[in-house]
Design an enzyme around this catalytic site. Sequence first.
Site, PDB file in Angstrom:
ATOM      1  N   TYR A  99     -10.112 -70.633  69.891  1.00  8.27           N
ATOM      2  CA  TYR A  99     -10.395 -71.798  69.047  1.00  8.27           C
ATOM      3  C   TYR A  99      -9.339 -72.898  69.094  1.00  8.27           C
ATOM      4  CZ  TYR A  99     -13.964 -68.763  67.165  1.00  8.27           C
ATOM      5  OH  TYR A  99     -15.047 -67.943  67.055  1.00  8.27           O
ATOM      6  N   PRO A 112     -20.770 -72.605  64.200  1.00 12.44           N
ATOM      7  CA  PRO A 112     -22.148 -72.096  64.076  1.00 12.44           C
ATOM      8  C   PRO A 112     -22.758 -72.516  62.744  1.00 12.44           C
ATOM      9  CG  PRO A 112     -20.589 -70.368  63.543  1.00 12.44           C
ATOM     10  CD  PRO A 112     -19.772 -71.595  63.849  1.00 12.44           C
ATOM     11  N   HIS A 338     -15.286 -72.137  62.730  1.00 12.37           N
ATOM     12  CA  HIS A 338     -15.368 -70.735  63.128  1.00 12.37           C
ATOM     13  C   HIS A 338     -14.024 -70.012  63.215  1.00 12.37           C
ATOM     14  CE1 HIS A 338     -17.351 -67.294  64.595  1.00 12.37           C
ATOM     15  NE2 HIS A 338     -18.146 -67.832  65.487  1.00 12.37           N
ATOM     16  N   SER A 549     -24.765 -63.306  70.802  1.00 11.74           N
ATOM     17  CA  SER A 549     -24.219 -62.672  69.613  1.00 11.74           C
ATOM     18  C   SER A 549     -25.349 -62.194  68.702  1.00 11.74           C
ATOM     19  CB  SER A 549     -23.374 -63.703  68.866  1.00 11.74           C
ATOM     20  OG  SER A 549     -22.715 -63.091  67.819  1.00 11.74           O
TER      21      SER A 549
HETATM   22  N1  COA Z   1     -32.011 -44.286  68.944  1.00 11.72           N
HETATM   23  C1  COA Z   1     -32.439 -44.664  67.733  1.00 11.72           C
HETATM   24  N2  COA Z   1     -31.779 -45.556  66.938  1.00 11.72           N
HETATM   25  C2  COA Z   1     -30.644 -46.073  67.415  1.00 11.72           C
HETATM   26  C3  COA Z   1     -30.137 -45.736  68.684  1.00 11.72           C
HETATM   27  C4  COA Z   1     -30.881 -44.789  69.465  1.00 11.72           C
HETATM   28  N3  COA Z   1     -30.467 -44.405  70.672  1.00 11.72           N
HETATM   29  N4  COA Z   1     -28.993 -46.406  68.891  1.00 11.72           N
HETATM   30  C5  COA Z   1     -28.772 -47.153  67.791  1.00 11.72           C
HETATM   31  N5  COA Z   1     -29.765 -46.947  66.897  1.00 11.72           N
HETATM   32  C6  COA Z   1     -29.905 -47.518  65.553  1.00 11.72           C
HETATM   33  C7  COA Z   1     -28.568 -47.516  64.814  1.00 11.72           C
HETATM   34  O1  COA Z   1     -28.367 -46.308  64.151  1.00 11.72           O
HETATM   35  C8  COA Z   1     -28.731 -48.684  63.866  1.00 11.72           C
HETATM   36  O2  COA Z   1     -29.502 -48.263  62.764  1.00 11.72           O
HETATM   37  P1  COA Z   1     -29.505 -49.083  61.348  1.00 11.72           P
HETATM   38  O3  COA Z   1     -30.344 -50.307  61.583  1.00 11.72           O
HETATM   39  O4  COA Z   1     -30.169 -48.125  60.435  1.00 11.72           O
HETATM   40  O5  COA Z   1     -28.085 -49.361  61.019  1.00 11.72           O
HETATM   41  C9  COA Z   1     -29.565 -49.663  64.657  1.00 11.72           C
HETATM   42  O6  COA Z   1     -30.217 -48.902  65.661  1.00 11.72           O
HETATM   43  C10 COA Z   1     -28.753 -50.746  65.292  1.00 11.72           C
HETATM   44  O7  COA Z   1     -27.817 -50.210  66.202  1.00 11.72           O
HETATM   45  P2  COA Z   1     -27.499 -50.935  67.583  1.00 11.72           P
HETATM   46  O8  COA Z   1     -28.645 -51.761  67.995  1.00 11.72           O
HETATM   47  O9  COA Z   1     -26.997 -49.948  68.559  1.00 11.72           O
HETATM   48  O10 COA Z   1     -26.404 -52.001  67.276  1.00 11.72           O
HETATM   49  P3  COA Z   1     -25.239 -52.086  66.234  1.00 11.72           P
HETATM   50  O11 COA Z   1     -25.813 -52.347  64.892  1.00 11.72           O
HETATM   51  O12 COA Z   1     -24.312 -50.956  66.404  1.00 11.72           O
HETATM   52  O13 COA Z   1     -24.559 -53.427  66.754  1.00 11.72           O
HETATM   53  C11 COA Z   1     -22.915 -54.704  67.851  1.00 11.72           C
HETATM   54  C12 COA Z   1     -23.847 -53.503  67.955  1.00 11.72           C
HETATM   55  C13 COA Z   1     -22.125 -54.825  69.127  1.00 11.72           C
HETATM   56  C14 COA Z   1     -23.753 -55.973  67.680  1.00 11.72           C
HETATM   57  C15 COA Z   1     -21.986 -54.494  66.614  1.00 11.72           C
HETATM   58  O14 COA Z   1     -21.177 -53.355  66.820  1.00 11.72           O
HETATM   59  C16 COA Z   1     -21.049 -55.630  66.403  1.00 11.72           C
HETATM   60  O15 COA Z   1     -19.938 -55.650  66.894  1.00 11.72           O
HETATM   61  N6  COA Z   1     -21.485 -56.628  65.604  1.00 11.72           N
HETATM   62  C17 COA Z   1     -20.689 -57.783  65.332  1.00 11.72           C
HETATM   63  C18 COA Z   1     -21.204 -58.947  66.126  1.00 11.72           C
HETATM   64  C19 COA Z   1     -20.571 -60.213  65.662  1.00 11.72           C
HETATM   65  O16 COA Z   1     -19.395 -60.283  65.405  1.00 11.72           O
HETATM   66  N7  COA Z   1     -21.411 -61.262  65.527  1.00 11.72           N
HETATM   67  C20 COA Z   1     -20.981 -62.501  65.002  1.00 11.72           C
HETATM   68  C21 COA Z   1     -20.186 -63.271  65.952  1.00 11.72           C
HETATM   69  S1  COA Z   1     -19.763 -64.795  65.256  1.00 11.72           S
END
Ligand code: COA
Length: 655
Positions: A99, A112, A338, A549
Site C-alpha cells: 500500500y 475496495p 485498505h 479475493s
Molecule cells: N468437502 C465439504 N466441505 C468442505 C470441503 C470439502 N472437501 N472443504 C471445505 N469445505 C467447507 C468448509 O468446512 C467450510 O464450511 P462452512 O461454510 O460451514 O464454514 C466451507 O466449505 C468453506 O471452506 P473453503 O471453501 O475451503 O474456504 P475457506 O472458508 O476456508 O476460505 C480462504 C479459504 C483462503 C478464502 C480463507 O482461508 C481466507 O484466507 N479468507 C480471507 C480472505 C481475505 O482476506 N479476503 C479479503 C481480502 S481484502
Amino acid sequence: EPLFERFFVAPKKVLLWHQSKEPLLALPKLPVPNLKDTLDRYLRCMKHLLTEEQFNKTQNIVMQFGAPGGVGELLQSKLTERSENVANWVYDYWLNDMYLNNRLALPVNSSPAMVFPQQNFMAPIDSLRFAAHLISGALEYKTHLDDRDLPVDYARGQLAGTRLCMEQYYRLFTSYRLPGPERDTLVAQESSVMPEPEHIIVACKNQFFVLDVMINFRQLNQRDLLTQLEKIVKMADNEEEQLPPIGLLTSDGRTEWAESRSVLMRESTNRDSLDMIERCLCLVCLDDASGPELSDTKRAMLMLHGGGLTKNGGNRWYDKPMQFIVGADGCCGVVCEHSAFEGIVLVQCTEYLLKCMIGSPSKLVRAASVSELPAPRRLRWKCTPEIHKLITSAADKLQRMVKNLDINVHKFHDYGKGFIKKQKMSPDAYIQLALQLGFYRCHGRPVSTYESASLRRFQQGRVDNIRSATPEAFAFVKAMTERKNKMMELLKGAITAQTSYTRLAITGMAIDNHLLGLREIAHEMKMGKLEMFKDEAYLISNQFILSTSQVPTTVEMFCCYGPVVPNGYGACYNPQSDHIIFSVSSFHESEQTCSAEFVKCLVQGLRDVRDLCNKCNADLPCANTSAQKTKYPFIKSSSYCSVLLILGLTLCLCT
Ligand code: COA
C-alpha cells in the site's frame, strides 16, 4: 420497515474477550518458511507461466541464490533474526510494498467498496434517517472497541477453530493514511488520558461538515443525529456558501496529493480543516441521486469512484479508512482505505451496523430532536488559483478513471457452495478453478494469480498470496478446453493442489511474503538489486493479471474492487449456499480485457465443471442443470418428492 426489510439477520453466537473460556495467550508469531521450500515452490509456481528459455534462466538464478553458503542463506539468517525481535517480521515490509509505497490514486486502484442492498427511500428524510441509524450503530461499535469487548473471531473453513488476531478492528475508526511524496504513512491516533470529544465528518454537495457526536458530555442519540443531518443538508444547499470540491484532491495520485496537501497547508484555515478531517471517526457522504438505472454494476461503480465531478466524485475523502455512503436514490455502501485492515474485518463491522438496523426497527428515528443543539460547522478552505488548478487536474484524472473502469457484477444463481460441498470439494478451491478456467477460455494462457489468504492466526497477521494458477489447475483447464479424457481426475488433482496451497498460505508457509522479506533484507543490507529480484520471472510473478479475493457476507451485500495492473482483472466473489456473487473489474483502456466477456467464460466454466461433477458423481445429489429443467419443466422438485414419498408409504403399507 420497507427500508430495511431486505437485510437478513442470522442469529450469531457471540463470544466476548472476557467471556472466552480459553486462557487468552498471545497468538503465535508468523513463522519464517524454510528457504529451500520457498525456492522450490517458486519454481513450481512459475514453470508453466514462462517460456522454456525464461524458465531455464530463472532456474539457474534460483539455484545460485539458494546455494549452500550463498546470499540466500545469509538473507534467511537475517530474516530469522528479525523475526525474533519483532512481533511480525513481514508486517512493515508488506504494508509498504502493498500500500504505502504505491503511488496510484486510491479510488478503484486500491480502495475496495461494500455495496449495500438498494434502499427504497420514499422521501429525502428517509436517507437521513438511514444515515442517522448508521452513525449511531458506528458509535455503538466504537464503544465496543474502546471497551475492548468485541467478540473474538475464530477461523472458519479450512483449519477452523483457531483464534484470530483482532488488531485490525482497532484501526477501523482511529487511523488515517497521510499522503507522502514517496511513501504514505498510516497514522494511528494515540489514545490519550483526556480524549477530545469525538466527531465525524459529513460530506454533502462536496462540502465538509463537522458533526460532533458528543455535546455537553452527552452522546447524541438518533433523533439528535437526524436533526443535525437536516441542518447540514440545509447548509449545504446554500449556494452562496459553497466552497470548491477540495475532496477531489484525495482522489489524485498519492505523490500529487502529497504536493497539493503541502500547498493547502500554507494557510492556517486549511490546516485547521485538514486536522478536523484527519482526526474524525469516519466520513458519512450524503450523495445526490445518480441517475435512473441502478443495477448492481452501476452501484458498484458509484461506490468505487462516486461517478466523477459531475456526480459525487468530490463528495469523498479517500484517506479516511471508513466512508459510509448514503445516496438520496438509495445507493448506499461503504468505501475503505485498505492499508488499515482487510475486507473481512470491514464485513464484520458493516454487518454489525446493518444487523443493528433490522434488529431494532422500533428504535428507528421518526422525529427530530427536542433538544437545542449547536449547528454543525462547515469546514472552510482558502483556495488560491494554484489550488483551483490542482483541483481541476485531479477532477480530470478522476473523470478518466470513471470512463476507464469496466465492471460487471454477476449473481450466479445456478448453484452455490452447497452443491460444491456435496461434491466433497472446498468451495473456495472450486471457485478459484472456475476463475482459472474462465480466464484460460477467454485468453488462452495461464497468468500469475493472486488470492488473498488470511494470516490472522498470527500476531499482527494480514495476508499472503495463494498462487491459484497451479500447474494442476493449468492441466485441468487445458483438458477442459480441449475436451480431453480423465477430466474428473484432473479436477480432483487441481482441487487438492489448490486446497494444499491454501493450507500452506494460512499457516504462514506461502512464498510471496517470504520472497518479499528476503528482498527487503537485501535492500536494508545495501546489497544492491540482486539477480533473483531483477529476473524477468520475478517481475512476471508479481504482475497479478488476476487479482482475486473471497469476501463472504451473511447480510445481502457484496464487495468490489479494481484490477491491480492495467491489463488485468479484479475478481471478488461472495459464495452463498445457493448462489455466488461475482464482481469482475478491468480497464476499458486495455485492449486485452473485457469484464463482460470474462464473466461469460466464467459462467460457462462454472456450468461445465458442475456438469462434469454431475456426470461423474451420478450417485450424489445433483444441482439443477438446464437440461433437467427443460426436459421436465412441469415437475417441481417439491411435488416430485411428495409423489415419491406417497408411493413409498403406499408400498410400505401394502407389504
Ligand atoms: N468437502 C465439504 N466441505 C468442505 C470441503 C470439502 N472437501 N472443504 C471445505 N469445505 C467447507 C468448509 O468446512 C467450510 O464450511 P462452512 O461454510 O460451514 O464454514 C466451507 O466449505 C468453506 O471452506 P473453503 O471453501 O475451503 O474456504 P475457506 O472458508 O476456508 O476460505 C480462504 C479459504 C483462503 C478464502 C480463507 O482461508 C481466507 O484466507 N479468507 C480471507 C480472505 C481475505 O482476506 N479476503 C479479503 C481480502 S481484502
